[in-house]
Scaffold this motif. Sequence first.
Motif, short mmCIF file in Angstrom:
data_model
loop_
_atom_site.label_atom_id
_atom_site.label_comp_id
_atom_site.label_asym_id
_atom_site.label_seq_id
_atom_site.Cartn_x
_atom_site.Cartn_y
_atom_site.Cartn_z
N ALA A 76 9.70 35.42 71.31
CA ALA A 76 10.77 36.41 71.14
C ALA A 76 11.61 36.16 69.89
O ALA A 76 12.45 36.99 69.52
CB ALA A 76 11.67 36.42 72.38
N PHE A 77 11.38 35.03 69.21
CA PHE A 77 12.11 34.71 67.98
C PHE A 77 11.86 35.77 66.91
O PHE A 77 12.78 36.24 66.25
CB PHE A 77 11.68 33.33 67.47
N TRP A 78 10.59 36.14 66.74
CA TRP A 78 10.23 37.04 65.63
C TRP A 78 10.83 38.43 65.78
O TRP A 78 11.37 38.95 64.80
CB TRP A 78 8.71 37.06 65.45
N PRO A 79 10.81 39.06 66.96
CA PRO A 79 11.49 40.35 67.08
C PRO A 79 13.01 40.23 66.88
O PRO A 79 13.65 41.20 66.48
CB PRO A 79 11.17 40.81 68.50
N ALA A 80 13.57 39.04 67.14
CA ALA A 80 15.02 38.84 66.99
C ALA A 80 15.41 38.55 65.54
O ALA A 80 16.60 38.60 65.20
CB ALA A 80 15.48 37.69 67.89
N PHE A 81 14.43 38.25 64.69
CA PHE A 81 14.70 37.90 63.29
C PHE A 81 15.33 39.08 62.56
O PHE A 81 14.80 40.20 62.60
CB PHE A 81 13.39 37.49 62.59
N LYS A 82 16.47 38.85 61.91
CA LYS A 82 17.18 39.92 61.21
C LYS A 82 17.80 39.37 59.93
O LYS A 82 18.51 38.36 59.96
CB LYS A 82 18.28 40.46 62.12
N ILE A 83 17.50 40.01 58.82
CA ILE A 83 18.10 39.63 57.53
C ILE A 83 19.49 40.26 57.46
O ILE A 83 19.64 41.47 57.67
CB ILE A 83 17.22 40.12 56.36
N THR A 84 20.50 39.43 57.19
CA THR A 84 21.86 39.95 57.10
C THR A 84 22.34 40.08 55.66
O THR A 84 23.28 40.81 55.39
CB THR A 84 22.83 39.07 57.92
N SER A 85 21.69 39.37 54.72
CA SER A 85 22.03 39.47 53.30
C SER A 85 20.84 38.98 52.49
O SER A 85 20.20 38.00 52.86
CB SER A 85 23.27 38.64 52.99
N MET A 86 20.58 39.68 51.39
CA MET A 86 19.46 39.28 50.52
C MET A 86 19.79 39.70 49.10
O MET A 86 20.21 40.82 48.88
CB MET A 86 18.17 39.96 51.01
N SER A 87 19.61 38.77 48.16
CA SER A 87 19.83 39.13 46.76
C SER A 87 18.96 38.27 45.85
O SER A 87 18.54 37.18 46.23
CB SER A 87 21.31 38.96 46.38
N THR A 88 18.68 38.80 44.67
CA THR A 88 17.97 38.06 43.65
C THR A 88 18.76 38.14 42.35
O THR A 88 19.31 39.19 42.02
CB THR A 88 16.55 38.60 43.42
N VAL A 89 18.82 37.02 41.66
CA VAL A 89 19.44 36.93 40.33
C VAL A 89 18.51 36.09 39.47
O VAL A 89 18.30 34.90 39.75
CB VAL A 89 20.84 36.29 40.39
N ASN A 90 17.92 36.72 38.47
CA ASN A 90 16.95 36.04 37.62
C ASN A 90 15.88 35.36 38.47
O ASN A 90 15.18 36.03 39.21
CB ASN A 90 17.64 35.08 36.65
N ASP A 91 15.78 34.02 38.41
CA ASP A 91 14.71 33.32 39.14
C ASP A 91 15.17 32.76 40.48
O ASP A 91 14.50 31.93 41.07
CB ASP A 91 14.10 32.22 38.27
#
Length: 118
Positions: free
Chosen positions: A67-82
């Motif tokens: 049940a871990f995988w269905p509960a997985f949720k990204i709350t913030s994501m960003s990329t800056v250069n590398d």
Amino acid sequence: MSNSSEQVEAATKQVLDHHLGAFAQGVDEILKDYGDNSVLVTPDKTFRGLDEIAGFFKAFVDGADPAFWPAFKITSMSTVNDVAYLVWEARPWVTLATDTLIVKDGKIAVQTFTSFSA
């Protein structure tokens, strides 16, 4: 932003996107994002090279409740250069986790990971 930094950031995002999708396909797919000199730093241990990183992800994937995988949720994501930065949760197992990835030549050169549980 110069064209080269846009290309670097696009490559970083591509690796991050693949990394996130790879978990559904297993450890072998996850490892495609790493090289022989990659390093994964956690609060408990630093994993160096493909063999040690494979051991970390095998334990992580094998130890996760189905049940871990269905509960997985990204709350913030960003990329800056590398650099890619990810904040996620998988409640009730993980209330807050962060990953920072430094991408070089299409591979994760350095990754930091930490997580907290309630």
